[in-house]
Design a protein around this motif. Sequence first.
Motif, PDB file in Angstrom:
ATOM      1  N   ARG A 218      -0.213 -36.788 -13.875  1.00  0.00           N
ATOM      2  CA  ARG A 218       1.036 -37.045 -13.163  1.00  0.00           C
ATOM      3  C   ARG A 218       0.730 -37.639 -11.793  1.00  0.00           C
ATOM      4  NH1 ARG A 218       5.397 -34.879 -15.685  1.00  0.00           N
ATOM      5  NH2 ARG A 218       5.015 -33.346 -17.323  1.00  0.00           N
ATOM      6  N   HIS A 219       1.737 -38.247 -11.172  1.00  0.00           N
ATOM      7  CA  HIS A 219       1.615 -38.807  -9.815  1.00  0.00           C
ATOM      8  C   HIS A 219       0.528 -39.877  -9.769  1.00  0.00           C
ATOM      9  CE1 HIS A 219       4.105 -35.349  -9.027  1.00  0.00           C
ATOM     10  NE2 HIS A 219       3.135 -34.539  -9.366  1.00  0.00           N
ATOM     11  N   THR A 220       0.597 -40.795 -10.706  1.00  0.00           N
ATOM     12  CA  THR A 220      -0.375 -41.874 -10.795  1.00  0.00           C
ATOM     13  C   THR A 220       0.160 -43.147 -10.147  1.00  0.00           C
ATOM     14  OG1 THR A 220       0.465 -42.750 -12.884  1.00  0.00           O
ATOM     15  CG2 THR A 220      -1.128 -40.931 -13.009  1.00  0.00           C
ATOM     16  N   GLY A 221      -0.653 -44.203 -10.226  1.00  0.00           N
ATOM     17  CA  GLY A 221      -0.204 -45.522  -9.813  1.00  0.00           C
ATOM     18  C   GLY A 221       0.708 -46.147 -10.856  1.00  0.00           C
ATOM     19  N   VAL A 222       1.074 -47.398 -10.601  1.00  0.00           N
ATOM     20  CA  VAL A 222       1.988 -48.138 -11.463  1.00  0.00           C
ATOM     21  C   VAL A 222       1.207 -48.855 -12.561  1.00  0.00           C
ATOM     22  CG1 VAL A 222       3.659 -50.044 -11.522  1.00  0.00           C
ATOM     23  CG2 VAL A 222       3.660 -48.438  -9.606  1.00  0.00           C
ATOM     24  N   ILE A 223       1.764 -48.912 -13.771  1.00  0.00           N
ATOM     25  CA  ILE A 223       1.172 -49.656 -14.877  1.00  0.00           C
ATOM     26  C   ILE A 223       1.983 -50.924 -15.113  1.00  0.00           C
ATOM     27  CG2 ILE A 223       0.699 -49.652 -17.359  1.00  0.00           C
ATOM     28  CD1 ILE A 223       0.174 -46.668 -17.151  1.00  0.00           C
ATOM     29  N   ASP A 224       1.320 -52.063 -15.072  1.00  0.00           N
ATOM     30  CA  ASP A 224       1.951 -53.342 -15.372  1.00  0.00           C
ATOM     31  C   ASP A 224       2.037 -53.486 -16.886  1.00  0.00           C
ATOM     32  OD1 ASP A 224       2.613 -56.058 -15.809  1.00  0.00           O
ATOM     33  OD2 ASP A 224       1.648 -56.669 -13.937  1.00  0.00           O
ATOM     34  N   MET A 225       3.232 -53.557 -17.424  1.00  0.00           N
ATOM     35  CA  MET A 225       3.426 -53.564 -18.866  1.00  0.00           C
ATOM     36  C   MET A 225       2.993 -54.865 -19.527  1.00  0.00           C
ATOM     37  SD  MET A 225       4.540 -50.565 -19.561  1.00  0.00           S
ATOM     38  CE  MET A 225       5.085 -50.753 -21.257  1.00  0.00           C
ATOM     39  N   ASP A 226       2.732 -55.899 -18.753  1.00  0.00           N
ATOM     40  CA  ASP A 226       2.391 -57.204 -19.327  1.00  0.00           C
ATOM     41  C   ASP A 226       0.914 -57.564 -19.189  1.00  0.00           C
ATOM     42  OD1 ASP A 226       5.030 -57.833 -20.126  1.00  0.00           O
ATOM     43  OD2 ASP A 226       5.533 -58.382 -18.067  1.00  0.00           O
ATOM     44  N   VAL A 227       0.099 -56.654 -18.701  1.00  0.00           N
ATOM     45  CA  VAL A 227      -1.311 -56.961 -18.458  1.00  0.00           C
ATOM     46  C   VAL A 227      -2.184 -56.081 -19.343  1.00  0.00           C
ATOM     47  CG1 VAL A 227      -3.153 -57.016 -16.743  1.00  0.00           C
ATOM     48  CG2 VAL A 227      -0.828 -57.656 -16.091  1.00  0.00           C
ATOM     49  N   LYS A 228      -3.138 -56.693 -20.033  1.00  0.00           N
ATOM     50  CA  LYS A 228      -4.037 -55.966 -20.922  1.00  0.00           C
ATOM     51  C   LYS A 228      -5.350 -55.614 -20.217  1.00  0.00           C
ATOM     52  CE  LYS A 228      -2.441 -58.248 -25.173  1.00  0.00           C
ATOM     53  NZ  LYS A 228      -2.864 -59.040 -26.355  1.00  0.00           N
ATOM     54  N   ALA A 229      -5.905 -54.473 -20.600  1.00  0.00           N
ATOM     55  CA  ALA A 229      -7.237 -54.037 -20.176  1.00  0.00           C
ATOM     56  C   ALA A 229      -7.423 -54.125 -18.660  1.00  0.00           C
ATOM     57  CB  ALA A 229      -8.308 -54.866 -20.890  1.00  0.00           C
ATOM     58  N   ALA A 230      -6.404 -53.719 -17.910  1.00  0.00           N
ATOM     59  CA  ALA A 230      -6.442 -53.873 -16.458  1.00  0.00           C
ATOM     60  C   ALA A 230      -6.631 -52.563 -15.711  1.00  0.00           C
ATOM     61  CB  ALA A 230      -5.158 -54.545 -15.987  1.00  0.00           C
ATOM     62  N   HIS A 231      -6.349 -51.443 -16.356  1.00  0.00           N
ATOM     63  CA  HIS A 231      -6.320 -50.171 -15.648  1.00  0.00           C
ATOM     64  C   HIS A 231      -7.465 -49.267 -16.095  1.00  0.00           C
ATOM     65  CE1 HIS A 231      -2.338 -51.217 -14.125  1.00  0.00           C
ATOM     66  NE2 HIS A 231      -1.989 -51.551 -15.356  1.00  0.00           N
ATOM     67  N   ASP A 232      -8.004 -48.505 -15.146  1.00  0.00           N
ATOM     68  CA  ASP A 232      -9.042 -47.526 -15.448  1.00  0.00           C
ATOM     69  C   ASP A 232      -8.378 -46.323 -16.119  1.00  0.00           C
ATOM     70  OD1 ASP A 232     -10.954 -45.475 -15.464  1.00  0.00           O
ATOM     71  OD2 ASP A 232     -11.827 -46.121 -13.554  1.00  0.00           O
ATOM     72  N   PRO A 233      -8.769 -46.004 -17.353  1.00  0.00           N
ATOM     73  CA  PRO A 233      -8.076 -44.908 -18.047  1.00  0.00           C
ATOM     74  C   PRO A 233      -8.170 -43.569 -17.330  1.00  0.00           C
ATOM     75  CG  PRO A 233     -10.060 -45.580 -19.233  1.00  0.00           C
ATOM     76  CD  PRO A 233      -9.809 -46.613 -18.184  1.00  0.00           C
ATOM     77  N   LEU A 234      -9.275 -43.324 -16.614  1.00  0.00           N
ATOM     78  CA  LEU A 234      -9.436 -42.021 -15.965  1.00  0.00           C
ATOM     79  C   LEU A 234      -8.525 -41.847 -14.747  1.00  0.00           C
ATOM     80  CD1 LEU A 234     -13.286 -41.497 -16.264  1.00  0.00           C
ATOM     81  CD2 LEU A 234     -11.450 -40.670 -17.748  1.00  0.00           C
ATOM     82  N   ASP A 235      -7.916 -42.941 -14.288  1.00  0.00           N
ATOM     83  CA  ASP A 235      -6.921 -42.823 -13.224  1.00  0.00           C
ATOM     84  C   ASP A 235      -5.582 -42.309 -13.758  1.00  0.00           C
ATOM     85  OD1 ASP A 235      -8.683 -43.757 -11.325  1.00  0.00           O
ATOM     86  OD2 ASP A 235      -8.009 -45.839 -11.469  1.00  0.00           O
ATOM     87  N   PHE A 236      -5.420 -42.362 -15.068  1.00  0.00           N
ATOM     88  CA  PHE A 236      -4.136 -42.024 -15.667  1.00  0.00           C
ATOM     89  C   PHE A 236      -4.229 -40.923 -16.723  1.00  0.00           C
ATOM     90  CE2 PHE A 236      -3.842 -46.286 -14.040  1.00  0.00           C
ATOM     91  CZ  PHE A 236      -2.569 -46.382 -13.515  1.00  0.00           C
ATOM     92  N   TRP A 237      -5.425 -40.663 -17.235  1.00  0.00           N
ATOM     93  CA  TRP A 237      -5.585 -39.753 -18.367  1.00  0.00           C
ATOM     94  C   TRP A 237      -6.712 -38.757 -18.135  1.00  0.00           C
ATOM     95  CZ3 TRP A 237      -1.924 -40.124 -22.026  1.00  0.00           C
ATOM     96  CH2 TRP A 237      -1.223 -41.337 -22.144  1.00  0.00           C
ATOM     97  N   GLU A 238      -6.511 -37.566 -18.628  1.00  0.00           N
ATOM     98  CA  GLU A 238      -7.544 -36.535 -18.645  1.00  0.00           C
ATOM     99  C   GLU A 238      -8.062 -36.396 -20.077  1.00  0.00           C
ATOM    100  OE1 GLU A 238      -7.868 -31.670 -18.395  1.00  0.00           O
ATOM    101  OE2 GLU A 238      -6.060 -32.686 -17.635  1.00  0.00           O
ATOM    102  N   PRO A 239      -9.331 -36.742 -20.332  1.00  0.00           N
ATOM    103  CA  PRO A 239      -9.863 -36.578 -21.688  1.00  0.00           C
ATOM    104  C   PRO A 239      -9.888 -35.102 -22.086  1.00  0.00           C
ATOM    105  CG  PRO A 239     -11.288 -37.998 -20.357  1.00  0.00           C
ATOM    106  CD  PRO A 239     -10.314 -37.345 -19.421  1.00  0.00           C
ATOM    107  N   ILE A 240      -9.611 -34.836 -23.348  1.00  0.00           N
ATOM    108  CA  ILE A 240      -9.636 -33.472 -23.881  1.00  0.00           C
ATOM    109  C   ILE A 240     -10.779 -33.371 -24.877  1.00  0.00           C
ATOM    110  CG2 ILE A 240      -8.351 -31.695 -25.132  1.00  0.00           C
ATOM    111  CD1 ILE A 240      -5.787 -33.187 -24.332  1.00  0.00           C
TER     112      ILE A 240
END
Length: 366
Positions: A218-240
């Motif tokens: 939660r409380h992450t940055g913004v995701i651009d819906m039109d751009v591929k492979a641009a975001h670091d997954p660990l900034d938005f997701w916690e691996p389980i």
Amino acid sequence: MTDAPAGILPAHMIEALFASGNIIADRALDDDQVQPASLDLRLGKVAWRVRASFLPGPGRSVTSKLDRLKLHEFDLTGGAVLETGCVYIVPLLEELDLPADVAATTNPKSSTGRLDVFTRVITDEGQEFDTVPAGYKGALYAEISPKTFPVLVRTGTRLSQIRFRRGHPTVTDEELTGLDETAELISGGHARIGGGLQLSIDLEGTGTDRLVGFRAKRHTGVIDMDVKAAHDPLDFWEPIHRRGAAELILDPNEFYILVSREAVHVPPDFAAEMVPFDPLVGEFRVHYAGFFDPGFGHSEIGGAGSRAVLEVRSHDVPFILDHGQTVGRLVYERMAERPKTLYGEGIGSNYQGQALKLSKHFKAVE
């Protein structure tokens, strides 16, 4: 097209609807907008933030309801951020003037669902979401509510897709059993069939770190819906990772990306749709984005081993998932004709041959 057979309309029939004026847009189709059994829908030029979700109801237009419910209007041509916890209405570029025997349903695109962006389409006089009656003439509107991440969208962004059908092409359980015997709907054994193809959860974990899935931050940055492979997954997701028993406790109101145990096959003459919520399997919602195109998981075009990636959100109470537990059903429908090009067959499909995978917006997980 009145003499066309019953079933889901393939890409070349969708293109014919454009040519005949049954689908109208004030700009040309994007090169990859028509999929084997569906059409991506594009956001229009303006958006309204509204007080609440709504359906117009008989005799009422969407705009008449907006006059009462809109809070403010803003332009999308230069891009705008849609915030979490808010509800927005956006007219789509595509409008419809359907033949009397053609109806449609809509669903979020896979990439939209995997970001927990709750999206559905409404029509004038609509009494149900994501449902377009046969012969409908009028505008289409997207209701958008980001649940976890704020997202950047603009005119032309494609969050939803529409599937056109003639008649009632749903495959019965008896027919599905026969199809499984000839076409093998899941890899490595016979399918479990009941109200469609039943899917179970994979919580064994993959790789040396036994990765099971991802929980959204939660409380992450913004995701651009039109751009591929641009975001670091660990900034938005916690691996389980699996620790001990092959089970997972779903925390209330958290969002997870998990994967089916079965590798799914949709033969070329069929399409499929995930039932989005099934109270028989537990207090959680699985899979916002429900369309599986013809050829998904088809071994002849490199799809062998394609799992169903599941967007999972628990409801009001914690819920324990065990490995192999049934989590959803896939309903199959017949195509009116076989598509000329199948899913993944040189058309830029993002999820053919997938295992556990985040949406196309993220860089590969190392």
